[in-house]
Design a protein around this motif. Structure first.
Motif, PDB file in Angstrom:
ATOM      1  N   ALA A  57      17.726 -20.691 -43.793  1.00  0.00           N
ATOM      2  CA  ALA A  57      16.320 -21.096 -43.727  1.00  0.00           C
ATOM      3  C   ALA A  57      15.407 -19.915 -44.028  1.00  0.00           C
ATOM      4  N   LEU A  60      15.317 -19.365 -47.752  1.00  0.00           N
ATOM      5  CA  LEU A  60      14.543 -20.374 -48.476  1.00  0.00           C
ATOM      6  C   LEU A  60      13.054 -20.285 -48.183  1.00  0.00           C
ATOM      7  N   LEU A  61      12.704 -20.095 -46.922  1.00  0.00           N
ATOM      8  CA  LEU A  61      11.295 -20.163 -46.535  1.00  0.00           C
ATOM      9  C   LEU A  61      10.569 -18.828 -46.643  1.00  0.00           C
ATOM     10  N   HIS A  64      11.891 -16.993 -50.486  1.00  0.00           N
ATOM     11  CA  HIS A  64      11.722 -17.877 -51.649  1.00  0.00           C
ATOM     12  C   HIS A  64      12.813 -17.624 -52.682  1.00  0.00           C
ATOM     13  N   GLU A  71      12.978 -28.640 -59.669  1.00  0.00           N
ATOM     14  CA  GLU A  71      12.889 -29.434 -58.439  1.00  0.00           C
ATOM     15  C   GLU A  71      14.261 -29.865 -57.934  1.00  0.00           C
ATOM     16  N   ARG A  74      15.878 -27.104 -55.841  1.00  0.00           N
ATOM     17  CA  ARG A  74      15.229 -26.991 -54.531  1.00  0.00           C
ATOM     18  C   ARG A  74      15.632 -28.143 -53.615  1.00  0.00           C
ATOM     19  N   MET A  75      15.747 -29.336 -54.152  1.00  0.00           N
ATOM     20  CA  MET A  75      16.175 -30.487 -53.348  1.00  0.00           C
ATOM     21  C   MET A  75      17.619 -30.329 -52.891  1.00  0.00           C
ATOM     22  N   GLY A  77      19.144 -27.469 -52.342  1.00  0.00           N
ATOM     23  CA  GLY A  77      19.113 -26.448 -51.288  1.00  0.00           C
ATOM     24  C   GLY A  77      18.624 -27.010 -49.974  1.00  0.00           C
ATOM     25  N   THR A  78      17.576 -27.803 -50.020  1.00  0.00           N
ATOM     26  CA  THR A  78      17.055 -28.429 -48.811  1.00  0.00           C
ATOM     27  C   THR A  78      18.059 -29.422 -48.239  1.00  0.00           C
ATOM     28  N   GLY A  79      18.689 -30.185 -49.111  1.00  0.00           N
ATOM     29  CA  GLY A  79      19.704 -31.132 -48.657  1.00  0.00           C
ATOM     30  C   GLY A  79      20.881 -30.442 -47.994  1.00  0.00           C
ATOM     31  N   LEU A  81      20.777 -27.643 -46.356  1.00  0.00           N
ATOM     32  CA  LEU A  81      20.338 -27.217 -45.022  1.00  0.00           C
ATOM     33  C   LEU A  81      20.316 -28.387 -44.044  1.00  0.00           C
ATOM     34  N   VAL A  82      19.849 -29.528 -44.487  1.00  0.00           N
ATOM     35  CA  VAL A  82      19.797 -30.707 -43.621  1.00  0.00           C
ATOM     36  C   VAL A  82      21.207 -31.146 -43.235  1.00  0.00           C
TER      37      VAL A  82
END
Length: 99
Positions: A57, A60-61, A64, A71, A74-75, A77-79, A81-82
């Motif tokens: 996190a 990513l946050l 950066h 996109e 990035r999705m 990477g976010t997925g 993490l979730v």
């Protein structure tokens, strides 16, 4: 290129090393404590394995790491993490239910 860094960069590295050492020492001390003084297994598991989630996190946050990508990247990477957070939660609950 290590020696080409300025004093601020080297001091930040030393401070980060001290912070990591303090965290590692506290984790080792907590693991060696008597079982009556140790936290709930759910909390113990989540804290010991949550460092990877915090590092991801932070990358990513704060740093950066995926700046300049599309996109879809990035999705993904976010997925990840979730999914990692979901798996960590499920494993923590399973570890606490087993004890």
């Amino acid at each position: 290129s290590y020696l080409s860094g300025n004093v601020k960069q080297h001091l930040l590295g030393v401070v980060r090393g001290i912070l990591w050492t303090a965290g590692m020492l506290s984790a080792l001390l907590a693991a060696g404590a008597p079982s009556a003084a140790q936290p709930n297994p759910l909390i113990q598991y989540a804290l010991s394995h949550g460092a990877l989630l915090v590092a991801a996190a932070w990358g990513l946050l704060a740093w950066h790491e995926f700046r300049g990508t599309n996109e879809r990247v990035r999705m993904l990477g976010t997925g990840s993490l979730v999914l990692f957070l979901s798996g960590l939660g499920l494993m923590a609950f399973a570890a606490s239910a087993a004890k």
